[in-house]
Scaffold this motif. Sequence first.
Motif, PDB file in Angstrom:
ATOM      1  N   THR A 133      42.371   4.590  27.152  1.00  0.00           N
ATOM      2  CA  THR A 133      42.751   3.432  26.950  1.00  0.00           C
ATOM      3  C   THR A 133      41.789   2.705  25.783  1.00  0.00           C
ATOM      4  O   THR A 133      42.155   2.061  24.936  1.00  0.00           O
ATOM      5  N   GLY A 134      40.406   2.974  26.020  1.00  0.00           N
ATOM      6  CA  GLY A 134      39.421   2.475  25.018  1.00  0.00           C
ATOM      7  C   GLY A 134      39.678   3.182  23.880  1.00  0.00           C
ATOM      8  O   GLY A 134      39.224   2.411  22.654  1.00  0.00           O
ATOM      9  N   LEU A 135      39.817   4.392  23.676  1.00  0.00           N
ATOM     10  CA  LEU A 135      39.836   4.899  22.619  1.00  0.00           C
ATOM     11  C   LEU A 135      41.078   4.699  21.484  1.00  0.00           C
ATOM     12  O   LEU A 135      41.075   4.467  20.521  1.00  0.00           O
ATOM     13  N   GLY A 136      42.069   4.166  22.400  1.00  0.00           N
ATOM     14  CA  GLY A 136      43.249   3.698  21.850  1.00  0.00           C
ATOM     15  C   GLY A 136      43.213   2.523  21.128  1.00  0.00           C
ATOM     16  O   GLY A 136      43.495   2.008  20.023  1.00  0.00           O
ATOM     17  N   GLN A 137      42.305   1.675  21.938  1.00  0.00           N
ATOM     18  CA  GLN A 137      42.161   0.362  21.241  1.00  0.00           C
ATOM     19  C   GLN A 137      41.188   0.312  20.340  1.00  0.00           C
ATOM     20  O   GLN A 137      41.444  -0.456  19.340  1.00  0.00           O
ATOM     21  N   ILE A 138      40.454   1.140  20.108  1.00  0.00           N
ATOM     22  CA  ILE A 138      39.577   1.368  18.754  1.00  0.00           C
ATOM     23  C   ILE A 138      40.723   1.692  17.623  1.00  0.00           C
ATOM     24  O   ILE A 138      40.603   1.000  16.730  1.00  0.00           O
ATOM     25  N   GLY A 139      41.290   2.802  17.979  1.00  0.00           N
ATOM     26  CA  GLY A 139      42.471   2.998  17.010  1.00  0.00           C
ATOM     27  C   GLY A 139      42.228   3.513  15.667  1.00  0.00           C
ATOM     28  O   GLY A 139      42.885   3.568  14.879  1.00  0.00           O
ATOM     29  N   THR A 140      41.165   4.055  15.421  1.00  0.00           N
ATOM     30  CA  THR A 140      40.655   4.619  14.364  1.00  0.00           C
ATOM     31  C   THR A 140      41.376   6.249  14.181  1.00  0.00           C
ATOM     32  O   THR A 140      41.515   6.831  15.160  1.00  0.00           O
ATOM     33  N   PRO A 141      41.399   6.551  12.805  1.00  0.00           N
ATOM     34  CA  PRO A 141      41.944   7.843  12.616  1.00  0.00           C
ATOM     35  C   PRO A 141      41.357   8.970  13.336  1.00  0.00           C
ATOM     36  O   PRO A 141      41.826  10.021  13.822  1.00  0.00           O
ATOM     37  N   GLN A 142      39.873   8.505  13.637  1.00  0.00           N
ATOM     38  CA  GLN A 142      39.069   9.669  14.141  1.00  0.00           C
ATOM     39  C   GLN A 142      39.320   9.879  15.793  1.00  0.00           C
ATOM     40  O   GLN A 142      39.056  10.943  16.217  1.00  0.00           O
ATOM     41  N   VAL A 143      39.946   8.830  16.283  1.00  0.00           N
ATOM     42  CA  VAL A 143      40.376   8.907  18.052  1.00  0.00           C
ATOM     43  C   VAL A 143      41.491   9.677  18.194  1.00  0.00           C
ATOM     44  O   VAL A 143      41.737  10.149  19.231  1.00  0.00           O
ATOM     45  N   VAL A 144      42.475   9.952  17.181  1.00  0.00           N
ATOM     46  CA  VAL A 144      43.821  10.231  17.267  1.00  0.00           C
ATOM     47  C   VAL A 144      43.735  11.748  17.833  1.00  0.00           C
ATOM     48  O   VAL A 144      44.482  12.021  18.629  1.00  0.00           O
ATOM     49  N   SER A 145      42.816  12.436  17.186  1.00  0.00           N
ATOM     50  CA  SER A 145      42.597  13.994  17.826  1.00  0.00           C
ATOM     51  C   SER A 145      42.486  14.000  19.288  1.00  0.00           C
ATOM     52  O   SER A 145      43.202  14.746  19.891  1.00  0.00           O
ATOM     53  N   LYS A 146      41.716  13.065  19.769  1.00  0.00           N
ATOM     54  CA  LYS A 146      41.353  13.050  21.365  1.00  0.00           C
ATOM     55  C   LYS A 146      42.659  12.710  21.949  1.00  0.00           C
ATOM     56  O   LYS A 146      42.950  13.056  23.272  1.00  0.00           O
ATOM     57  N   LEU A 147      43.448  11.649  21.359  1.00  0.00           N
ATOM     58  CA  LEU A 147      44.563  10.903  22.056  1.00  0.00           C
ATOM     59  C   LEU A 147      45.533  12.252  22.178  1.00  0.00           C
ATOM     60  O   LEU A 147      46.317  12.116  23.390  1.00  0.00           O
ATOM     61  N   ILE A 148      45.570  12.986  21.229  1.00  0.00           N
ATOM     62  CA  ILE A 148      46.625  14.124  21.260  1.00  0.00           C
ATOM     63  C   ILE A 148      46.295  15.072  22.400  1.00  0.00           C
ATOM     64  O   ILE A 148      47.214  15.469  23.116  1.00  0.00           O
ATOM     65  N   ILE A 149      45.126  15.377  22.517  1.00  0.00           N
ATOM     66  CA  ILE A 149      44.528  16.224  23.738  1.00  0.00           C
ATOM     67  C   ILE A 149      44.873  15.745  24.933  1.00  0.00           C
ATOM     68  O   ILE A 149      45.451  16.366  25.914  1.00  0.00           O
ATOM     69  N   ALA A 150      44.805  14.281  25.029  1.00  0.00           N
ATOM     70  CA  ALA A 150      45.104  13.455  26.152  1.00  0.00           C
ATOM     71  C   ALA A 150      46.534  13.617  26.641  1.00  0.00           C
ATOM     72  O   ALA A 150      46.939  13.487  27.831  1.00  0.00           O
ATOM     73  N   CYS A 151      47.534  13.601  25.764  1.00  0.00           N
ATOM     74  CA  CYS A 151      48.765  13.896  25.909  1.00  0.00           C
ATOM     75  C   CYS A 151      49.294  14.952  26.645  1.00  0.00           C
ATOM     76  O   CYS A 151      50.431  14.852  27.214  1.00  0.00           O
ATOM     77  N   GLN A 152      48.358  15.795  26.778  1.00  0.00           N
ATOM     78  CA  GLN A 152      48.686  17.222  27.501  1.00  0.00           C
ATOM     79  C   GLN A 152      47.878  17.262  28.775  1.00  0.00           C
ATOM     80  O   GLN A 152      47.547  18.448  29.235  1.00  0.00           O
ATOM     81  N   ASP A 153      47.215  16.164  29.234  1.00  0.00           N
ATOM     82  CA  ASP A 153      46.283  16.085  30.444  1.00  0.00           C
ATOM     83  C   ASP A 153      47.059  16.687  31.667  1.00  0.00           C
ATOM     84  O   ASP A 153      48.342  16.621  31.525  1.00  0.00           O
ATOM     85  N   SER A 154      46.393  17.045  32.563  1.00  0.00           N
ATOM     86  CA  SER A 154      46.938  17.602  33.730  1.00  0.00           C
ATOM     87  C   SER A 154      47.599  16.547  34.732  1.00  0.00           C
ATOM     88  O   SER A 154      48.168  16.804  35.567  1.00  0.00           O
ATOM     89  N   ASP A 155      47.261  15.232  34.404  1.00  0.00           N
ATOM     90  CA  ASP A 155      47.562  14.015  35.173  1.00  0.00           C
ATOM     91  C   ASP A 155      48.531  13.258  34.381  1.00  0.00           C
ATOM     92  O   ASP A 155      48.245  12.956  33.188  1.00  0.00           O
ATOM     93  N   LYS A 156      49.646  12.832  34.851  1.00  0.00           N
ATOM     94  CA  LYS A 156      50.746  12.566  34.179  1.00  0.00           C
ATOM     95  C   LYS A 156      50.223  10.920  33.906  1.00  0.00           C
ATOM     96  O   LYS A 156      50.659  10.514  32.985  1.00  0.00           O
ATOM     97  N   ARG A 157      49.326  10.189  34.456  1.00  0.00           N
ATOM     98  CA  ARG A 157      49.260   8.852  34.230  1.00  0.00           C
ATOM     99  C   ARG A 157      48.281   8.835  33.047  1.00  0.00           C
ATOM    100  O   ARG A 157      48.279   7.990  32.267  1.00  0.00           O
TER     101      ARG A 157
END
Length: 415
Positions: A133-157
């Motif tokens: 959530t915090g990385l998403g709020q920052i929203g810079t292009p640099q954090v997108v790669s982290k969010l892409i990884i998180a989309c594949q997390d083992s926890d659905k939340r």
Amino acid sequence: MASDGQSTETRFLYSIATSGQYDRLVTYLGSNEPLAVRRKAADLLTQSLESLVDQETDSVVDELYHAALTETTDSVRADIIEVLIYVEDNAVDRLVSKIESGEYPTPTDSPSPLVYVEWFDSRHVELRLVAVTGLGQIGTPQVVSKLIIACQDSDKRIQIRALKECGRIGDPRCVAVARNCLQTTDRDVKTAAARCLVQIGTPDAIGGVMALCKEDDLRLRRAIVSELGKTGSLSVFGILLNEIADPESQLKDLAIQSAVELIAHADSANSHAVRITVGTHLQQVADQDTINKLAAVVDSPTPQIRRNAIWVLCQLIDPSVHIESLDKLIAAIGDDDETTAKMTVSKLAKCTDTVVLDQLDEFVETHEINSRVMQRIDYIRDQIKTKTADDRRKEAIEYTKVSNPADYTKKHADE
């Protein structure tokens, strides 16, 4: 011995919990308490979530946030955040806001955004959730790669939150992972992925959800339809039109709302084409139910949506039939938005049905009218009365098409 000592140290907390004093239990989360006490208090709270809600007060919630921000042990902090998530729907967002505000101590020795990077790989789901959530709020292009990884997390939340942030940021790099998430059997993740793709709005992203609009999953279709208008693109209008034209559709109200949003969000280069296309096609399928649902959109608190809803209503309304919707237009004469008010006046002034005059009179009698609105009403009245008088004169005059004026004279001379 250490275990016995720890049990003795925390035994009193069980008595507090069993007596239902959960608000008191929260007070033992303070950082000045021994770790064993904080850990057990947090653990007992996670086991008593439903009971805690009954005792929830602003002061209790504030103490929980303070404890989450000041706690030094991740496992205890995770339990506290779990409690917060249960008692408040937007707990994670509020926690991130408090971290970003600078008014509260940083939860670790690292400032934002490094604290999110540290928690991103935490074994505790709650901390990963705050990190995403915090990385998403920052929203810079640099954090997108982290969010892409998180989309594949083992926890659905985590997946759902990461997809939400990807959609909000709108980076096309997220399309592939979101489309991949559409293949899951989990309805919540699939719905989040569909919403994410619509929000990104590129042709590739929209192409990924088009087929889903024909599925029987109503919740999935609802998520898609509710977001389509924000694309501002005519490429999605067919989906909305199908829902609006279908008398059995359960999403008609959402589709109408999105159709209005489609006009509002269209870019300047295409706004005219979008407006005319939407208005023309809605005229072809509009029925009483469509008019009623459109009239509800007119009540939107967002001026841009309200203005465009009134414009569409002006295209569809028949004053002699849609009396309730006519009242919505008349009320808009005094709209705070000048464009909306002028557009409404222009529409009503072109009417020839005297029912408009009757409704205007009723509006004046039942509302406090300022001079500006009264001037507009008088103008509409004058225009309608002039048109009505002209129509009566035209009906009393015989118009005969002749090629030679003498023909007309001869015709009447023979009568």
